[in-house]
Design a protein around this motif. Structure first.
Motif: not given
Length: 417
Positions: A202-207, A209-213, A220-228
């Protein structure tokens, strides 16, 4: 021609929905302006850096929002809308809404939130002329109980010109391609559920997710916000888009809630395949051959395994879901429903008398006006005032035709006076 002012929120999940509404209203033939509250978010956020007492900070924030309310009123005065449409969490105070009602300006809010989780609707819903929601009962009954008679069930949607099938380039396929993908915030139920899907790649995108080791290697992208725009690429790049609705409760990974999130419509509009958890209101929006669902983690794992082996079935379902969106679930369709509801419920709604065109207009000026209407994407039904309003709303330097039009408008006002 109907004029609508869309008041966007400072930030949050309803912000992209508001921007899609603007496009949907234009597609529905309206003259649209927006109050861009996000432009003020930096200043609003800076108040948190003052390091003052909480009560003082609250007072400052309230004062700031009152200023935004006054700015909205100024925008209304300049634009003269038939309807002010506010998104959830838009900076419209009760004082501002009261003033709009006194001035006989129709107002509507599209409350694209879970009413059980975000309860501020109790204070604000009675202040609006129309209150559109994404849930049915018991929400509609609770609204009636507090005096809101003009409540409308209005599910979310997609913008087909934006949420569309894409052919990804080699680099995009490398980044966005996935056998199984999820785009969204790290709500508790998702954190717990996705740990059980690590063996599926699974690939996960979005914000958030910081405390889910345990999920960090999938993020993906370190949990950065993803543009529309990148969301559309993510949907197009996945063989299977996982769509698990959010829940603050982690005990039940599949909440079996009622409302249908915007991702459901957006993925479908992209012609992409998705697995979505069962929702109470989903069957009336998509049929079983248009949308694949799951009811718990066991059925989700089984569905992933099954659909991975059936690309033809995935493609067929995705094509049917996209056709359903194009036919029924676009933002233009939703905005038409909202405006039709307003016409049926609000006395005198959108009955402004349009200013007549000058009886004698030189031929060359008529041609210039026709070209200007085309440039401004206005329909033939647009009146003189509509074109003037569209020109005044623009940010670009005036060309000769636009300057002449504004001069004619000022002359007309002076002559009529």
């Amino acid at each position: 021609m109907l004029r609508v002012l869309v008041v966007l929120p400072l930030y949050g999940g309803s912000l992209p929905v508001g921007r899609f509404c603007i496009e949907g209203l234009r597609e529905a033939g309206c003259l649209v302006e927006s109050f861009a509250a996000p432009s003020f978010y930096g200043a609003y956020s800076a108040l948190n850096e003052l390091k003052v007492r909480p009560d003082r900070l609250g007072a400052l924030q309230n004062s700031f929002l009152q200023v935004l309310g006054q700015a909205v009123l100024a925008k209304v005065e300049a634009f003269g809308p038939d309807l002010v449409l506010a998104m959830a969490q838009a900076p419209l105070s009760r004082v501002t809404l009261k003033r709009l009602r006194q001035d006989k300006v129709a107002t509507a809010m599209w409350f694209v939130e879970d009413f059980r989780l975000f309860t501020y609707w109790r204070a604000f819903a009675p202040q609006y002329d129309i209150f559109a929601v994404i849930q049915k009962e018991p929400f509609l009954s609770e609204l009636r109980a507090i005096g809101v008679d003009n409540a409308l069930y209005l599910p979310l949607a997609a913008l087909p010109d934006f949420h569309r099938p894409l052919q990804l380039g080699p680099q995009e396929k490398k980044e966005f391609g996935a056998g199984l993908s999820f785009m969204g915030a790290g709500y508790p139920n998702r954190r717990k559920a996705f740990v059980q899907l690590r063996d599926f790649g699974l690939k996960i995108w979005g914000t958030e997710w910081d405390d889910a080791p345990l999920l960090a290697p999938l993020l993906q992208r370190g949990g950065a916000r993803v543009s529309p725009e990148d969301c559309v690429r993510i949907y197009n790049g996945a063989d299977i888009n996982l769509n698990l609705h959010s829940s603050v409760q982690a005990d039940s990974l599949v909440s079996h809630g009622d409302f249908v999130n915007p991702r459901t419509f957006e993925i479908a509009s992209c012609g992409a395949f998705q697995l979505v958890d069962e929702r109470e209101l989903l069957p009336e929006l998509f049929s079983e051959d248009e949308m694949a669902t799951f009811s718990d983690m066991d059925s989700l794992r089984d569905a992933i395994i099954s659909y991975r082996q059936s690309p033809e079935k995935r493609a067929a379902m995705a094509a049917k879901a996209r056709a359903r969106v194009l036919a029924e679930h676009s933002y233009a369709a939703r905005m038409r429903s909202l405006l039709d509801f307003a016409r049926s419920r609000l006395t005198g709604f959108a009955q402004r008398k349009a200013a007549a065109w000058p009886e004698e207009m030189p031929e060359d000026m008529q041609k210039a006006m026709d070209a200007l209407m085309h440039k401004l994407h206005l329909p033939e039904s647009a009146g003189f005032d509509d074109i003037v309003a569209a020109v005044r709303a623009g940010n670009e330097p005036l060309d000769d035709a636009e300057a002449a039009l504004l001069f004619l408008d000022e002359w007309r006002k002076l002559y009529l006076r």
